[in-house]
Write an enzyme that holds these catalytic residues in place. Sequence first.
Site, PDB file in Angstrom:
ATOM      1  N   ASP A  98       0.862  -1.177   0.000  1.00  0.00           N
ATOM      2  CA  ASP A  98       0.000   0.000   0.000  1.00  0.00           C
ATOM      3  C   ASP A  98       0.899   1.228   0.000  1.00  0.00           C
ATOM      4  O   ASP A  98       1.659   1.451   0.937  1.00  0.00           O
ATOM      5  CB  ASP A  98      -0.860  -0.045   1.283  1.00  0.00           C
ATOM      6  CG  ASP A  98      -2.203   0.620   1.119  1.00  0.00           C
ATOM      7  OD1 ASP A  98      -2.249   1.705   0.531  1.00  0.00           O
ATOM      8  OD2 ASP A  98      -3.203   0.050   1.611  1.00  0.00           O
ATOM      9  N   ASP A 200      -2.922   4.668  -2.346  1.00  0.00           N
ATOM     10  CA  ASP A 200      -3.800   5.365  -1.418  1.00  0.00           C
ATOM     11  C   ASP A 200      -4.124   6.782  -1.919  1.00  0.00           C
ATOM     12  O   ASP A 200      -3.215   7.526  -2.289  1.00  0.00           O
ATOM     13  CB  ASP A 200      -3.076   5.446  -0.072  1.00  0.00           C
ATOM     14  CG  ASP A 200      -3.932   5.938   1.059  1.00  0.00           C
ATOM     15  OD1 ASP A 200      -4.839   5.204   1.456  1.00  0.00           O
ATOM     16  OD2 ASP A 200      -3.694   7.057   1.538  1.00  0.00           O
ATOM     17  N   GLU A 255      -6.918   3.776  -5.421  1.00  0.00           N
ATOM     18  CA  GLU A 255      -8.106   4.103  -4.654  1.00  0.00           C
ATOM     19  C   GLU A 255      -8.742   5.294  -5.357  1.00  0.00           C
ATOM     20  O   GLU A 255      -8.155   6.375  -5.417  1.00  0.00           O
ATOM     21  CB  GLU A 255      -7.730   4.464  -3.218  1.00  0.00           C
ATOM     22  CG  GLU A 255      -8.955   4.754  -2.381  1.00  0.00           C
ATOM     23  CD  GLU A 255      -8.640   5.273  -0.979  1.00  0.00           C
ATOM     24  OE1 GLU A 255      -9.504   5.111  -0.109  1.00  0.00           O
ATOM     25  OE2 GLU A 255      -7.572   5.840  -0.763  1.00  0.00           O
ATOM     26  N   ASP A 329     -12.080   0.534   5.116  1.00  0.00           N
ATOM     27  CA  ASP A 329     -12.643   1.872   5.328  1.00  0.00           C
ATOM     28  C   ASP A 329     -14.161   1.884   5.436  1.00  0.00           C
ATOM     29  O   ASP A 329     -14.765   2.954   5.563  1.00  0.00           O
ATOM     30  CB  ASP A 329     -12.237   2.808   4.179  1.00  0.00           C
ATOM     31  CG  ASP A 329     -10.758   3.143   4.229  1.00  0.00           C
ATOM     32  OD1 ASP A 329     -10.181   3.160   5.337  1.00  0.00           O
ATOM     33  OD2 ASP A 329     -10.171   3.384   3.148  1.00  0.00           O
TER      34      ASP A 329
END
Length: 556
Positions: A98, A200, A255, A329
Site C-alpha cells: 500500500d 492510497d 483508490e 474503510d
Amino acid sequence: MELSWFKKGTIYQIYPRSFNDTNNDGIGDLRGIIEKLDYLKSLYVDILWLSPIFSSPNDDNGYDISDYCAIMPEFGTMEDFDELLRETHKRGMKLVLDLVANHCSDEHVWFEEAKKSKKNPYRDYFHWRKPAPDGGPPNNWKSFFGGSAWEYDKPSGEYYLHLFTKKQPDLNWENQKVRQEIYSAMRFWLDKGVDGFRMDVIPLISKREEYPDAPNVGFRQIIEDVYANGPKVHDYLKEMNKEVIDHYDAFSLAEGVGINDKNAGLYINHDRKELDMLYHFDILECTIVNGKFEEATIFDLTNMKSIFKKWRDAVHEKGWLANALGNHDFARMISRFGDDDKYWSESAKMLFMMQATQNGTLNIYQGDEIGMTNIVLDSIEEVRDVQSLNFYNENLQSQKYSIGYALERINKEGRDNARTPVQWSDEINGGFSTHKPWLKINSNYNKINVKNQDQDKNSILNFYRRLLKTRKQYDVFVYGDFEELEFDNPNVYIYKKTYGDEKILVALNFSTHDTAFAHFNAISEIEVLLNNYQELLLNDGEAILKPYQGIILKID
Ligand code: GLC
Ligand code: CA
C-alpha cells in the site's frame, strides 16, 4: 483487450493489524500472515494486498508513514517481510503493498526537518501558507476526518495542509525532490520483488494553485472539484509510470477517491499509461450520504444496478476496474447490503455471486469469506478508529447530534466494523491472539469462524472457494458482455453474460420472500454452476428464488 495476469486475478486485502497475531501482543503481524499463507492459497486468491506495514506512529493505523523503507516494529522485521514475500511467491501468489504517497507522518524526518525553519531544505516538501488576514486558516478546506485541513505551526507563524489528520501532512508533489523520494521508495520494494502497489488517495496528489476556497456544496463534490483531479495529477502519474512501474512486471490499483465515471478514463484507459485499475466509491458509499457516515440512505438494489452499469459503460474495453464491496474503510458488506441475521449465510453467498460475476478484477477483504459482520461497540472507549473518534468529539463540541446518535452511526458505518480481528476459531479471542486484541473481537466468533466453516461443506467459506475456483475456469465471469433482464425490478438482479462461446445467467434475489422469474423458456440447456441453496425450484419455464437465493447457470 489486453489480458494481463492481474485482470483475471482475485485480490485479497489483508489488514495486518487484525489478521493474525503470533507473538501474542494483541496486534497482528507479518509472521501471522506467513502462518496463514496455505489458508490463503486454499481460497484460490491470486494477489495479496497488505494495508501499510511501514514504520508509523499509527495515528491512522499505518496510513501515516514515518519511514517508507522500514517495517513497523510491531509487525516484525525486514527478514520477516523477505520471508513473507518468498513464501507468497513460492505458492504462486503475488504480493502488493500500500503506497501512501499523498501524505506522510508528522513524525517522518522530512516533516521534523521542515518544521525547524522556513529555510530548511525540507520545508518545501509540504504545503505551507500564511494565515488569513484574521489569523485563521488560509482557506475553508475541511479535513476528510473533520475540522480544518490546516494546522497552525506557532514557531513559524504558518499553517500546513493536512487533508487527513493533523499527523498526516500532505506532501508537496510540485517539488521534484518529493516525487523522486517516493519513486525511490517504490523501487526499493519493487527491487525486492513485490508485484505492485495499491495507491492510497492517489487522485489527491496534485493541489490546485492558490488553494481556492471550496464552494458551498456537498463534500463529495468538493472532493471531486477541489481536492482531487488537480491540474498535474496526470503528469505525475505518467512520470511515475515511466520512471518506475514500466521497468517492472508490476501493477497499480488506485483508490478512486474523487474519480467519477466521466473522468475515470483519464486515469485508467490503457493507452494513457497511468494506472492499471481503480476501485471507485459509488457502491462503497451507496448507503451513506456525501461520503460521510453521519447520514444514512436506504440500500436500493436498482441504484446498485445502475451504478454497476454506469461504470461498465464508462470503462468498456478501454480501461479496467477492480470490484470491491468492502474494505478497511467501510462497515462489513454483509451488514450493509445483505442480512447479517436470519439470512446471514444465504445473503453472504449471494452478494459474493454478484461481486464475482461483475467485470473487472475481484477485490475481496479479509473476513468476508466467512461472512464476518459488524460489531457493536458499547461506548466510545471501545472505538479505535481516528475518523470515528474525531466525528464523536466534534459532535460533543458542536452538539450537532446526540451522543447516542453519534455512537449509533459509528456502529452502523464506522471503519472499526471491518477492522475487528479475524475469527479463526472458537478459542479465546477467536484464535487471533491469546492477548487482549487492540480492537475488540466480535463476540459472534463462537459461531462465525474459519475452523467451523472449513469443516462444513455448505459454509460461506467453502462456497467462496467453489466460486473462485469456477471463476478461474470461465473467462465469461470476468470479461463477458452484459445483458440485463428486469432492470427495474427492485427485488432481483438478473443478467446474462456472454464471452465467445461461454454464456452464463446470473439471478439473485435480494428480497426476503420467494420471487419468481420467467426467463427459462428461452434457455435451452442449463447447467447449474453455483446455487447457494440445495434446491432450485423450476416450474414451467419459471424459476422461484428463495429469500436471498442466487444461482449462476451455464446456458446455451
Ligand atoms: C485511504 C485509506 C484510509 C486512510 C486514508 C488516509 O482512504 O484507505 O484508510 O485513512 O486514505 O491515508
Ligand atoms: Ca503481534
